[in-house]
Write a protein that holds these residues in place. Structure first.
Motif, PDB file in Angstrom:
ATOM      1  N   GLY A  86       1.164  -1.207  -0.430  1.00 18.19           N
ATOM      2  CA  GLY A  86       0.010   0.385  -0.204  1.00 18.19           C
ATOM      3  C   GLY A  86       0.639   1.220  -0.064  1.00 18.19           C
ATOM      4  N   ARG A  87       2.035   1.242   0.287  1.00 17.03           N
ATOM      5  CA  ARG A  87       3.018   2.500   0.579  1.00 17.03           C
ATOM      6  C   ARG A  87       3.441   2.394  -1.516  1.00 17.03           C
ATOM      7  NH1 ARG A  87       6.868   0.157   4.087  1.00 17.03           N
ATOM      8  NH2 ARG A  87       5.641  -1.562   5.092  1.00 17.03           N
ATOM      9  N   PRO A  88       3.800   3.612  -2.100  1.00 16.85           N
ATOM     10  CA  PRO A  88       4.392   3.927  -3.260  1.00 16.85           C
ATOM     11  C   PRO A  88       5.904   2.651  -3.137  1.00 16.85           C
ATOM     12  CG  PRO A  88       3.781   5.832  -2.479  1.00 16.85           C
ATOM     13  CD  PRO A  88       3.344   4.946  -1.389  1.00 16.85           C
ATOM     14  N   GLU A  89       6.947   3.215  -1.547  1.00 19.21           N
ATOM     15  CA  GLU A  89       7.957   3.058  -1.726  1.00 19.21           C
ATOM     16  C   GLU A  89       8.620   1.158  -1.596  1.00 19.21           C
ATOM     17  OE1 GLU A  89       7.238   3.626   2.002  1.00 19.21           O
ATOM     18  OE2 GLU A  89       6.377   5.228   0.217  1.00 19.21           O
ATOM     19  N   GLY A  90       6.992   0.557  -1.408  1.00 18.38           N
ATOM     20  CA  GLY A  90       7.215  -0.805  -1.579  1.00 18.38           C
ATOM     21  C   GLY A  90       6.693  -1.177  -2.931  1.00 18.38           C
ATOM     22  N   LEU A  91       5.835  -0.825  -3.412  1.00 18.88           N
ATOM     23  CA  LEU A  91       5.794  -1.072  -4.783  1.00 18.88           C
ATOM     24  C   LEU A  91       6.710  -0.911  -5.660  1.00 18.88           C
ATOM     25  CD1 LEU A  91       1.773  -0.356  -5.559  1.00 18.88           C
ATOM     26  CD2 LEU A  91       3.299  -2.786  -5.795  1.00 18.88           C
ATOM     27  N   GLY A  96      10.916  -1.571  -9.731  1.00 20.42           N
ATOM     28  CA  GLY A  96      12.204  -1.075 -10.341  1.00 20.42           C
ATOM     29  C   GLY A  96      11.840   0.333 -10.682  1.00 20.42           C
ATOM     30  N   ALA A  97      10.770   0.786 -10.359  1.00 17.17           N
ATOM     31  CA  ALA A  97      10.384   2.128 -10.466  1.00 17.17           C
ATOM     32  C   ALA A  97      10.194   3.504  -9.314  1.00 17.17           C
ATOM     33  CB  ALA A  97       8.336   2.120 -10.577  1.00 17.17           C
ATOM     34  N   ASP A  98      10.566   4.424  -9.931  1.00 16.25           N
ATOM     35  CA  ASP A  98      10.031   6.251  -9.298  1.00 16.25           C
ATOM     36  C   ASP A  98       9.363   5.665  -7.700  1.00 16.25           C
ATOM     37  OD1 ASP A  98      10.669   8.173  -7.968  1.00 16.25           O
ATOM     38  OD2 ASP A  98      10.706   9.298 -10.052  1.00 16.25           O
ATOM     39  N   PRO A  99       9.359   5.840  -6.653  1.00 18.68           N
ATOM     40  CA  PRO A  99       7.870   6.265  -6.273  1.00 18.68           C
ATOM     41  C   PRO A  99       7.355   7.187  -6.164  1.00 18.68           C
ATOM     42  CG  PRO A  99       9.800   5.304  -4.500  1.00 18.68           C
ATOM     43  CD  PRO A  99      10.545   5.913  -6.001  1.00 18.68           C
ATOM     44  N   GLY A 100       8.108   9.089  -7.026  1.00 22.84           N
ATOM     45  CA  GLY A 100       6.988   9.603  -7.470  1.00 22.84           C
ATOM     46  C   GLY A 100       6.829   9.706  -8.141  1.00 22.84           C
ATOM     47  N   GLU A 101       5.780   8.558  -8.975  1.00 20.13           N
ATOM     48  CA  GLU A 101       5.760   8.720 -10.875  1.00 20.13           C
ATOM     49  C   GLU A 101       5.179   7.546 -10.443  1.00 20.13           C
ATOM     50  OE1 GLU A 101       6.816   7.351 -14.098  1.00 20.13           O
ATOM     51  OE2 GLU A 101       7.218   5.001 -12.840  1.00 20.13           O
ATOM     52  N   LEU A 102       4.225   6.803  -9.586  1.00 13.96           N
ATOM     53  CA  LEU A 102       3.692   5.705  -9.187  1.00 13.96           C
ATOM     54  C   LEU A 102       2.511   5.817  -8.877  1.00 13.96           C
ATOM     55  CD1 LEU A 102       5.028   2.973  -9.186  1.00 13.96           C
ATOM     56  CD2 LEU A 102       4.817   3.342  -7.259  1.00 13.96           C
ATOM     57  N   SER A 103       1.537   5.107  -9.652  1.00  8.86           N
ATOM     58  CA  SER A 103      -0.143   5.778  -8.392  1.00  8.86           C
ATOM     59  C   SER A 103      -0.113   3.910  -8.123  1.00  8.86           C
ATOM     60  CB  SER A 103      -1.142   5.792 -10.129  1.00  8.86           C
ATOM     61  OG  SER A 103      -2.522   5.531  -9.520  1.00  8.86           O
ATOM     62  N   LEU A 386      -2.658   6.897 -14.921  1.00  7.43           N
ATOM     63  CA  LEU A 386      -1.037   7.659 -14.344  1.00  7.43           C
ATOM     64  C   LEU A 386      -0.909   8.189 -14.160  1.00  7.43           C
ATOM     65  CD1 LEU A 386       0.873   7.026 -18.312  1.00  7.43           C
ATOM     66  CD2 LEU A 386       1.339   5.511 -15.541  1.00  7.43           C
ATOM     67  N   GLY A 387      -2.060   8.829 -13.320  1.00 10.27           N
ATOM     68  CA  GLY A 387      -2.636  10.199 -12.412  1.00 10.27           C
ATOM     69  C   GLY A 387      -2.567  11.462 -12.361  1.00 10.27           C
ATOM     70  N   TYR A 388      -3.664  11.486 -14.230  1.00 10.71           N
ATOM     71  CA  TYR A 388      -3.349  13.122 -14.583  1.00 10.71           C
ATOM     72  C   TYR A 388      -4.934  13.549 -15.020  1.00 10.71           C
ATOM     73  CZ  TYR A 388       1.745  13.124 -15.601  1.00 10.71           C
ATOM     74  OH  TYR A 388       2.378  13.206 -15.445  1.00 10.71           O
ATOM     75  N   ARG A 389      -5.275  14.538 -15.405  1.00  8.48           N
ATOM     76  CA  ARG A 389      -6.950  14.530 -14.951  1.00  8.48           C
ATOM     77  C   ARG A 389      -6.867  16.145 -15.598  1.00  8.48           C
ATOM     78  NH1 ARG A 389      -6.290  10.434 -12.896  1.00  8.48           N
ATOM     79  NH2 ARG A 389      -8.068  10.010 -10.796  1.00  8.48           N
TER      80      ARG A 389
END
Ligand SMILES: [Zn+2]
Length: 437
Positions: A86-91, A96-103, A386-389
């Protein structure tokens, strides 16, 4: 090249019933990772489009999976692992992704849909005796308390645990034909004495308890691989239910797999297994695949199951342009372009009440027409994941040609998501493009 009428007719006459489990959200909502590891982000889409348009799987046999309930995941995985997802850093670490870009929610939805597909496909296979192909899954690296290698949870182990809880006590075979060893499967399933895991790999990660593992030499090619497969099947027990991870990373040129099979070799693999398992309730899964061709292995597994054929998917078949041409043909001129009707904005411009703007792109497309087209093509739906609206199309003159911009907002900020410079050309001959970008 679209499948012809004769091909579709022959398919309808010869095909065996296969159920396809698929959701457009099987495309991972990760923009950065796809290019880095050579994943084809639309692998599931391409395989679904090919299998249904070629007639191998009739559209009526495509099922949409449901998200697997958390309590099913908890039969196999520890609270610590599930909480970490449930945490961006975990996923992010798993992909191998950047937590900041993760939805996080969207990515977890994808994974839970895939797990739901594997379990529902297994239940249906047991009920009907007919094979199922789930177009995402085979997350064989996930262990009860550890995830990695693009595998947050272990869909096969979760499905087995759920079926056991529902009273299914018979023998299960897991044939892991991904190019990497099934370390997570071994950890999840070693307690179940009625599960046999057989595996062919191109990487040696040391012994795996409870797994019949054959490590093949790097770049081993089709014949060595298929010989080892025949030998594995001679050792494997005949099961009451089978899971087949028909890995797409066995291909030569895969960025992470080392085996070196041809597309034809991968199809021969799937035909051997499909024939051997004839009549056994079975679920097929894609596993890994880190080349642009991996969708052809997945679609090929569907063709092996449904048609028992070695027929190749035509080299020239481009799933995306075939799909988009079909959507384009359904968009009318009136929807896309200038209808000649005056709007309130036109009148305000004419009266000098608002600055004049470029109204049409390439002298034809309106901004609202382009927005409608992008919606129909599914562009906005993917960008939303991807988090855009609040998407907006605008255009102006941009140096070499006319510039189109697609912008959207994220966290209250506006971002330019697509920028293309286009020009209209008049071409002679058959290969004619009307615009460049
Ligand atoms: Zn793999």
């Amino acid at each position: 090249m679209a499948p012809g009428l004769l091909g579709r007719l022959a398919g309808a006459l010869l095909r065996r019933p296969v159920t396809l489990w698929y959701d457009p959200r099987y495309r991972l909502p990760l923009s950065g990772v796809e290019g880095q590891v050579g994943m084809e982000p639309r692998r599931a889409d391409f395989a679904a489009w090919w299998l249904t348009s070629s007639g191998a799987v009739p559209p009526g046999r495509v099922r949409a999976p449901s998200r697997i309930p958390l309590e099913e995941l908890a039969r196999v995985h520890t609270p610590r692992l599930l909480e970490s997802l449930g945490r961006p850093e975990g996923l992010a670490g798993i992909f191998g992704a950047d937590p900041g870009e993760l939805s996080t929610d969207d990515l977890l939805d994808t994974i839970r849909l895939a797990c739901g597909g594997t379990l529902e496909a297994a239940r249906e296979a047991l009920r009907t005796g007919q094979p199922g192909l789930n177009l995402l899954g085979g997350f064989h690296h996930a262990a009860p308390d550890a995830a990695g290698g693009f595998c947050p949870v272990n869909d096969v182990a979760v499905a087995v645990a759920a079926l056991r809880a529902e009273g299914f006590g018979r023998r299960v075979l897991v044939l892991d034909l991904d190019a990497h060893p099934p370390d997570g499967l071994a950890a999840c399933l070693r307690q179940d004495p009625k599960v046999f895991v057989g595996s062919l790999s191109g990487s040696d990660w040391g012994p795996l308890e409870g797994v019949d593992e054959t490590v093949l030499p790097e770049g081993c090619g089709d014949d060595t691989y298929l010989g080892a497969l025949e030998a594995l099947l001679r050792r494997a027990p005949y099961p009451a239910l089978a899971f087949v991870i028909a890995g797409g990373d066995v291909l030569a040129g895969d960025k992470l797999g080392k085996l070196g099979l041809s597309l034809r070799g991968a199809r021969r693999r799937d035909l051997i297994v499909a024939r051997w398992l004839d009549g056994v309730p079975q679920v097929w899964l894609p596993g890994g695949g880190y080349s642009r061709e991996s969708w052809r292995v997945l679609a090929g597994a569907g063709m092996a199951l449904a048609l028992r054929t070695l027929r190749a998917i035509p080299r020239g078949y481009d799933p995306l342009s075939t799909r988009f041409s079909g959507i384009s043909a359904q968009l009318s001129h009136a929807e896309l372009g200038d209808t000649g009707e005056l709007t309130g904005e036109d009148i305000e411009e004419a009266l000098g009440l608002r600055p004049a703007r470029q109204r049409l792109l390439l002298g034809f497309y309106t901004a609202s027409g382009l927005e409608l087209a992008m919606h129909r093509y599914g562009v906005f739906q993917h960008l939303a994941r991807l988090g855009y609206r609040d998407f907006r199309v605008s255009f102006d003159m941009g140096g070499a040609g006319e510039r189109l911009r697609l912008s959207g907002t994220s966290d209250g900020q506006q971002h330019v998501l697509v920028e293309a410079v286009l020009e209209k050309r008049r071409c002679l001959g058959r290969r004619c493009s009307t615009s460049t970008g």
